[in-house]
Motif scaffolding. Sequence first.
Motif, mmCIF file in Angstrom:
data_model
loop_
_atom_site.group_PDB
_atom_site.id
_atom_site.type_symbol
_atom_site.label_atom_id
_atom_site.label_comp_id
_atom_site.label_asym_id
_atom_site.label_seq_id
_atom_site.Cartn_x
_atom_site.Cartn_y
_atom_site.Cartn_z
ATOM 1 N N SER A 3 1.338 -4.748 -7.745
ATOM 2 C CA SER A 3 0.896 -3.769 -6.746
ATOM 3 C C SER A 3 -0.404 -4.235 -6.098
ATOM 4 N N PRO A 4 -0.509 -4.180 -4.751
ATOM 5 C CA PRO A 4 -1.774 -4.551 -4.099
ATOM 6 C C PRO A 4 -2.907 -3.587 -4.426
ATOM 7 N N ASN A 54 -4.282 6.610 -3.163
ATOM 8 C CA ASN A 54 -3.663 6.454 -1.847
ATOM 9 C C ASN A 54 -4.222 5.280 -1.053
ATOM 10 N N VAL A 55 -5.035 4.431 -1.678
ATOM 11 C CA VAL A 55 -5.576 3.246 -1.008
ATOM 12 C C VAL A 55 -4.512 2.158 -0.990
ATOM 13 N N SER A 56 -4.451 1.383 0.088
ATOM 14 C CA SER A 56 -3.431 0.339 0.180
ATOM 15 C C SER A 56 -3.793 -0.888 -0.645
ATOM 16 N N ASN A 57 -5.065 -1.256 -0.658
ATOM 17 C CA ASN A 57 -5.502 -2.462 -1.354
ATOM 18 C C ASN A 57 -6.898 -2.219 -1.913
ATOM 19 N N THR A 74 -2.555 -9.240 3.998
ATOM 20 C CA THR A 74 -1.289 -8.707 4.517
ATOM 21 C C THR A 74 -0.876 -7.405 3.839
ATOM 22 N N THR A 75 -1.434 -7.125 2.668
ATOM 23 C CA THR A 75 -1.090 -5.875 1.972
ATOM 24 C C THR A 75 -2.126 -4.783 2.200
ATOM 25 N N THR A 76 -3.114 -5.058 3.042
ATOM 26 C CA THR A 76 -4.131 -4.051 3.376
ATOM 27 C C THR A 76 -3.734 -3.383 4.684
#
Length: 526
Positions: free
Chosen positions: A290-291, A410-413, A491-493
């Motif tokens: 997971s990022p 809920n943060v992407s990265n 790319t995962t942010t």
Amino acid sequence: MLVGLYVLAFPYHPGLRSPNELCRLWQTRALVEYGTLDINRALQDYGYVGDLSVKDGKYYPSKAPLLSFSAVPIYAVLRVIGGGFRYAVPEVPLVYFSRLFLTVLPTLVMLWGVRRFLSAYVSQAVADAVTVTYALGSLAYSYSLLFMSHQTTAVLLFGSFYALWRCARGEWRERGYLVAGAYAGATVAAEYTGAMAVLGLVLYAVMTVLWRPEPMRARLLTLGRAAGLATVGALPFVVGLMLYHQAAFGHPLESGYKNLADAAYQPWHLGGFLGIRYPDPRAFFLSYFSPLRGLFMLAPFLLLALPGLVLLRREGRASEEYRALFWLSAVVLVGYSYFTSSFSYDSWGWTTGPRHLTGLVPFMLLPVGLLLERLRTGRHQWTLGAAAAMCLASIVITGTATFINYVPDNVSNAFLGLALPLLKSGYLPPSVLSFWGLTQPWAGLPLVLGLLALASWVFIWLAGAGGGFAAREVLFGGALAAVLVFGVQATTTKRHEQDRGAVQFLQSQWLTPPHRTLSFWPDPRA
């Protein structure tokens, strides 16, 4: 510099009411102030906290009790220093000194043992680099700076292993098994899931005894004595844990997880053993990739352990010592992987990385070191540069995330979506230097610079260990790996509204906002 990064960093924000930490410390307060195991009065006097269990109207931490009890002498001393009355110890110094003496300093001592262990199998340069990478580029750093049991479990597990290892090599007398048993018993009293790795240690101990070049009768007698000594060492902690369960929850085998106060968390612990059921591919994948908090995303150097295990297995064909180490590492890896795959991934919330895998990481270090040692002498020096860059990236990513250490779900990265935006906006890591009158950014800047300096040192030390740091091949491999690792991070942010909202929320809760001073020990009577 390494010690400074451990001792000076203080990622803590009182407004978040960190439940995993405070529920333990509220029990510490209750033990000293009221002489009770339940924390009902502590909740009334010091404020509500989460992560609780309830039995017959009495509230307790839902966690295993070792840290709560271990903090009692620390709290008692602070209480005397503060004036000896009920509200003498403010929250910030209580959290800081509890972390310092029970999670930070034990890890620093453990690092000496890690370095000593690795040095028996790899060069000193590799041992030093892997030790520093573990210290700053893995969950060891994150959970040494939190008053949680995860790094405590890692320290205790490694302490038990270290005693078994020294006994297996004939460097300690048999009474070393007493030490190993004590560490193993304390592990379970600190964190219930540590029992999985303890089973791996039992297997390792049996293998190192039965594979000795001695008559079978002698080996069986040695195994019996070792088991007896280990049992004696573990018994006080196991019996103490069962007595605690009996007093708090009415049965020696009933833990707080069966009596959770918050009904929303109860489904995570129902079924199987403490919520451990059949594996779920989603939980496995997210725990490692997971990022937001995947183990290999935060600490890519641990990927080196996978081919390193192959090397360890090959060495085991000609050496019982290596064979036992391989099976220990493999069994612990499989056990923790099964656990993280069968437990609810969503319950890891608001943390840096998959916190329940912290105890796994020390057992991946020897395979990492063996691979790095092989790459030093290999023909393709670009692979050494790539591996060194993965160590550097791990320190930068995990170290930076650790400066935050409270990561919303809920943060992407965690690195580029949360930690870096906070640092860029001037919200540098809270530091003990702030307690001495320095404001941000000057209080937190030494921590950031120190982290970058040690990350660079690890790369130079490893790449130079190959005898060709200046070679284009080494630099090319390092650049290639760095582009790949940080490219995946980029790319995962998503940089979406949730990322921005999390940054703004943590800014509103920050212990040491820019240009503000902080009182370490405010007068509670003021």
